[in-house]
Each structure stands twice: as structure tokens, then as C-alpha cells.
Scaffold this active site. Structure first.
Site, PDB file in Angstrom:
ATOM      1  N   CYS A  69       0.837  -1.200   0.000  1.00  0.00           N
ATOM      2  CA  CYS A  69       0.000   0.000   0.000  1.00  0.00           C
ATOM      3  C   CYS A  69       0.873   1.251   0.000  1.00  0.00           C
ATOM      4  O   CYS A  69       2.004   1.225   0.484  1.00  0.00           O
ATOM      5  CB  CYS A  69      -0.910  -0.001   1.225  1.00  0.00           C
ATOM      6  SG  CYS A  69      -2.099   1.356   1.206  1.00  0.00           S
ATOM      7  N   CYS A  73      -2.092   3.969   7.165  1.00  0.00           N
ATOM      8  CA  CYS A  73      -3.127   4.142   8.191  1.00  0.00           C
ATOM      9  C   CYS A  73      -2.710   3.368   9.448  1.00  0.00           C
ATOM     10  O   CYS A  73      -2.442   2.158   9.373  1.00  0.00           O
ATOM     11  CB  CYS A  73      -4.476   3.641   7.694  1.00  0.00           C
ATOM     12  SG  CYS A  73      -4.934   4.342   6.097  1.00  0.00           S
ATOM     13  N   CYS A  76      -4.510   0.012  10.342  1.00  0.00           N
ATOM     14  CA  CYS A  76      -4.757  -0.951   9.260  1.00  0.00           C
ATOM     15  C   CYS A  76      -4.645  -2.415   9.724  1.00  0.00           C
ATOM     16  O   CYS A  76      -3.665  -2.804  10.360  1.00  0.00           O
ATOM     17  CB  CYS A  76      -3.770  -0.720   8.118  1.00  0.00           C
ATOM     18  SG  CYS A  76      -4.083  -1.835   6.722  1.00  0.00           S
TER      19      CYS A  76
HETATM   20  C1  LIG Z   1      -7.658  -3.023   4.449  1.00  0.00           C
HETATM   21  S1  LIG Z   1      -8.437  -1.811   3.466  1.00  0.00           S
HETATM   22  C2  LIG Z   1      -7.841  -2.169   1.840  1.00  0.00           C
HETATM   23  C3  LIG Z   1      -8.391  -1.290   0.758  1.00  0.00           C
HETATM   24  C4  LIG Z   1      -7.866   0.129   0.674  1.00  0.00           C
HETATM   25  N1  LIG Z   1      -6.481   0.212   0.869  1.00  0.00           N
HETATM   26  C5  LIG Z   1      -8.635   1.044   1.594  1.00  0.00           C
HETATM   27  O1  LIG Z   1      -8.090   1.497   2.595  1.00  0.00           O
HETATM   28  O2  LIG Z   1      -9.795   1.281   1.293  1.00  0.00           O
HETATM   29  C6  LIG Z   1     -10.141  -2.378   3.380  1.00  0.00           C
HETATM   30  C7  LIG Z   1     -11.088  -1.649   4.331  1.00  0.00           C
HETATM   31  O3  LIG Z   1     -10.762  -2.002   5.663  1.00  0.00           O
HETATM   32  C8  LIG Z   1     -10.848  -0.844   6.472  1.00  0.00           C
HETATM   33  N2  LIG Z   1     -10.009  -1.066   7.667  1.00  0.00           N
HETATM   34  C9  LIG Z   1      -8.678  -1.074   7.731  1.00  0.00           C
HETATM   35  N3  LIG Z   1      -8.254  -1.310   8.980  1.00  0.00           N
HETATM   36  C10 LIG Z   1      -9.367  -1.437   9.753  1.00  0.00           C
HETATM   37  C11 LIG Z   1      -9.590  -1.692  11.132  1.00  0.00           C
HETATM   38  N4  LIG Z   1      -8.595  -1.846  11.986  1.00  0.00           N
HETATM   39  N5  LIG Z   1     -10.858  -1.800  11.556  1.00  0.00           N
HETATM   40  C12 LIG Z   1     -11.906  -1.647  10.688  1.00  0.00           C
HETATM   41  N6  LIG Z   1     -11.752  -1.420   9.381  1.00  0.00           N
HETATM   42  C13 LIG Z   1     -10.498  -1.304   8.908  1.00  0.00           C
HETATM   43  C14 LIG Z   1     -10.340   0.247   5.556  1.00  0.00           C
HETATM   44  O4  LIG Z   1     -10.673   1.532   5.977  1.00  0.00           O
HETATM   45  C15 LIG Z   1     -10.990  -0.121   4.254  1.00  0.00           C
HETATM   46  O5  LIG Z   1     -12.274   0.454   4.153  1.00  0.00           O
HETATM   47  S1  SF4 Z   2      -6.387   0.844   5.368  1.00  0.00           S
HETATM   48 FE1  SF4 Z   2      -4.445  -0.235   5.085  1.00  0.00          FE
HETATM   49  S2  SF4 Z   2      -4.496  -0.908   3.005  1.00  0.00           S
HETATM   50 FE2  SF4 Z   2      -6.059   0.700   3.161  1.00  0.00          FE
HETATM   51  S3  SF4 Z   2      -5.044   2.635   2.665  1.00  0.00           S
HETATM   52 FE3  SF4 Z   2      -4.829   2.381   4.835  1.00  0.00          FE
HETATM   53  S4  SF4 Z   2      -2.851   1.363   5.103  1.00  0.00           S
HETATM   54 FE4  SF4 Z   2      -3.454   1.082   2.992  1.00  0.00          FE
END
Ligand SMILES: C[S@@+](CC[C@H](N)C(=O)[O-])C[C@H]1O[C@@H](n2cnc3c(N)ncnc32)[C@H](O)[C@@H]1O
Ligand code: SF4
Length: 347
Positions: A69, A73, A76
Site C-alpha cells: 500500500c 493508516c 490498518c
Molecule cells: C484493508 S483496506 C484495503 C483497501 C484500501 N487500501 C482502503 O483502505 O480502502 C479495506 C477496508 O478495511 C478498512 N479497515 C482497515 N483497517 C481497519 C480496522 N482496523 N478496523 C476496521 N476497518 C479497517 C479500511 O478503511 C478499508 O475500508
Molecule cells: S487501510 Fe491499510 S491498506 Fe487501506 S489505505 Fe490504509 S494502510 Fe493502505
């Protein structure tokens, strides 16, 4: 089905043979029972206290084909533990197996799905799923920062839904969360992508994670202006080995909010009809998640335990180790109007 038929046939045959032969057929029946992966999974139930559903159909699947990525975040829960991505043809083979097993909806996620081959990889998968597999619903969830208009021109027609993540409409908060890269302005990108979704007729969705940095924010006005078909609101979730615990890349404990704070956030936004709330309890086991090797990830123990790859053992075997809670999937509204052809959008 096959095992049940074989079982009944053997029973009928058993009624017709001489008593001396009964032992031989009994042996076959026992063999038949223990050979079936499903029956084995019943004996070796990995979901403590839960009956694994022997007839789980992968109706809706989330394929996290990359863990890489461009954002960072802090909360994440699907982190860059590998840089592996399957070759395109292997990924297509896996998707075909899923379709044969009953898949109706595929969602591509990550990592950031538009990072690998600058979006060409996910574009080709979207095209394949719609044109070749004719899936009713093809969607992507993205941070929105790497999508181009050219991508929409090439692949937009075959995409039903694009979800863009946005946790805050304050750029400072986004920076604190880590939702950003260099000088990229997350909100500006979001607005650009929103417009392209209108222009190229892709249903637009928003995902927000409620955490310690945004739980007091009022996002009503901006969400109304964006007018998504669906607004998913997640309570920040911890997963051992991803964003918690010793071997994790991220440590998100400081982002976690209480159920009361989550409910107050939901209450503040209760006037928004398309809001779909997902508490930790609703979220954890109600997704069928495939990782970059096409292994189902079982989250029932609070971490992501992988099955074998569907490419090696098939969908039916691997899915018994997915920890999927189908009842919760329906309870959280997992099955909805997910084909853009059925949505009657004004765009
Ligand atoms: C892992 S991300 C991957 C896709 C993309 N990078 C994004 O952020 O949209 C998929 C979804 O999971 C959410 N997400 C990530 N970490 C999370 C957490 N700890 N608890 C709940 N949702 C989470 C993100 O905000 C996103 O909507
Ligand atoms: S939630 Fe994780 S995968 Fe999605 S933008 Fe943020 S760091 Fe990247």
C-alpha cells in the site's frame, strides 16, 4: 451431495446382500464418511463451540490480492507482511473455481488494489469477472489516491461498485491517521473519484473507520453531498498479527474506541439512510476473506489463520477452514442489491 448419494446407494446395496458381506460394505460406508472433507471438518471443528456450516457457498468473496500500500493508516488490519501477488492467469483460475462453487459477488481489496501494475492488474480481473465469468457484482475497495480517469475509461463499464475509504473530512485528521502520502490531499482525490463514478456509471460507496481520531466528528453534511449508495461505518477492529501483538507491523490499540463511543457516532449520523454500521462483533467473522495466495483467512480466534490455497485443495475443502459466520453475514446486510444494473441510479 456426492457423498450423500454414495451413502444412500451403499445402504440400498447393503439391504440386498448376504449377511456375510455386510462387513465389507460397512467398511466402505465408514470410508465414505471419513473421506469427505466436510465430514472431517465436522470432527476437527476449529471454531470452538460453533458448528461449521457444511454447505457454505462463497456467495460474496473479498480477495485481498496484494498487501502492499502507498498509505500508512495506523489502524490498518491488512498489512504489508509480504509483497507477493499471484500471476494474473493463476488469479483468474482461482476466480473461476470460486464461480463454479457459487460466487456471485467479488470484491477486490488489499493493501491498495490500484498499486500493482498501476491498476492494470485489478482492471484485468474486473474485466474477466464481468465479461468471462459474468458475475452479477464486481467491486473494489480503495483509498482512492491512485485511480485515474483512464482507468475508468478502460474498465469502468465492468465495475459495479467502487468503495473509497474516508474516515474524516478534515485533512489534519487524515494525516494523523496516516491516510495520505506526501502532498496528496485525500479529500480532493475522493471528490475527483466521486465525479468519475458519475461520469462512467459506477456505483459509489464510502467506507469509514471510527477510531479515536474521528469519533467526535460530524460527517453528515459531506456524506449527504457525496450521496453514496452505501456508507459502511466500521468500529476500529484489532487483529492479532496484523495491527496488534508481537509479530504485527502496526499497533492500533490507541485507535480503538468503546462500544458506547461507536454508538454515539452512529446516533449522530442516524439520519443517513444508506449508513450500514459494523461493530467489531458484526465484522470479525462475517466476511469470506482470501489472501494474496488465495487462502481463506479464519478470524475466529482474533487473528488471521490461513487455510490451504483454493488453487491447491479446491474451494470446498479450503472454505471449511474460513471461520465464516454466514448468519452474521446476513445479519449485517451482506446480501444486498449489488448489481449496478438493478440499482436505478440517477448517477
Ligand atoms: C484493508 S483496506 C484495503 C483497501 C484500501 N487500501 C482502503 O483502505 O480502502 C479495506 C477496508 O478495511 C478498512 N479497515 C482497515 N483497517 C481497519 C480496522 N482496523 N478496523 C476496521 N476497518 C479497517 C479500511 O478503511 C478499508 O475500508
Ligand atoms: S487501510 Fe491499510 S491498506 Fe487501506 S489505505 Fe490504509 S494502510 Fe493502505
Amino acid at each position: 451431495m456426492f457423498e450423500a448419494e454414495r451413502f444412500i446407494k451403499l445402504l440400498l446395496q447393503l439391504c440386498m446382500v448376504k449377511v456375510g458381506e455386510i462387513g465389507k460394505y460397512l467398511g466402505k460406508i465408514i470410508g465414505c464418511i471419513s473421506f469427505s472433507g466436510r465430514w472431517i471438518s465436522r470432527r476437527e471443528n476449529r471454531n470452538k463451540g460453533k458448528e461449521p456450516d457444511q454447505s457454505v457457498i462463497p456467495t460474496s468473496v473479498n480477495y485481498h490480492f496484494t498487501r502492499q500500500c502507498n498509505y500508512k493508516c495506523g489502524f490498518c488490519f491488512h498489512t504489508a507482511k509480504t509483497s507477493f501477488v499471484l500471476p494474473l492467469e493463476e488469479a483468474k483460475r482461482g476466480l473461476q473455481l470460486l464461480k463454479q462453487a457459487g460466487m456471485e459477488k467479488i470484491n477486490f481489496s488489499g493493501g491498495e488494489p490500484f498499486l500493482h501494475n498501476r491498476g492494470e492488474f485489478v482492471g484485468k480481473l474486473v474485466q474477466y469477472c464481468k465479461q468471462d465469468l459474468q458475475l452479477p457484482s464486481v467491486s473494489i475497495v480503495s483509498n482512492g489516491s491512485l485511480i485515474t480517469e483512464k482507468w475508468f475509461k478502460n474498465y469502468g463499464e465492468d465495475l459495479d461498485i467502487l468503495a473509497v475509504s474516508c474516515d474524516s473530512f478534515k485533512e489534519d485528521t487524515n494525516r494523523l491517521i496516516g491516510r495520505g502520502q506526501g502532498n496528496k490531499n485525500h479529500i480532493k482525490n475522493l471528490l475527483k473519484v466521486r465525479q468519475w463514478c458519475r461520469d462512467y456509471r459506477v456505483a459509489f460507496k464510502v467506507n469509514s473507520v471510527v477510531n479515536t481520531f474521528n469519533f467526535e466528528e460530524d460527517m453528515n453534511e459531506q456524506i449527504r453531498m457525496l450521496n453514496p449508495v452505501r456508507w459502511k461505518v466500521f468500529q476500529c477492529l484489532l487483529i492479532d498479527g496484523e495491527n496488534a501483538g508481537e509479530d504485527a507491523i502496526r499497533h492500533a490499540a490507541t485507535y480503538v474506541i468503546s462500544n458506547d463511543d461507536f454508538n454515539r457516532y452512529l446516533d449522530r449520523h442516524k439520519g443517513i439512510e444508506c449508513l450500514v454500521p459494523e461493530s467489531n462483533e458484526k465484522m470479525r467473522d462475517s466476511y469470506l476473506i482470501l489472501d494474496e495466495y488465495m487462502r481463506f483467512l479464519d478470524c475466529t480466534k482474533g487473528r488471521k489463520d490461513p487455510s490451504k490455497s483454493i488453487l491447491d485443495v479446491g474451494v470446498e475443502n479450503a472454505i471449511t477452514f474460513s471461520g465464516f459466520d454466514e448468519k452474521m453475514f446476513f445479519k449485517r446486510g451482506g446480501k444486498y442489491l449489488w448489481s449496478k444494473a438493478d440499482m436505478r441510479l440517477e448517477w
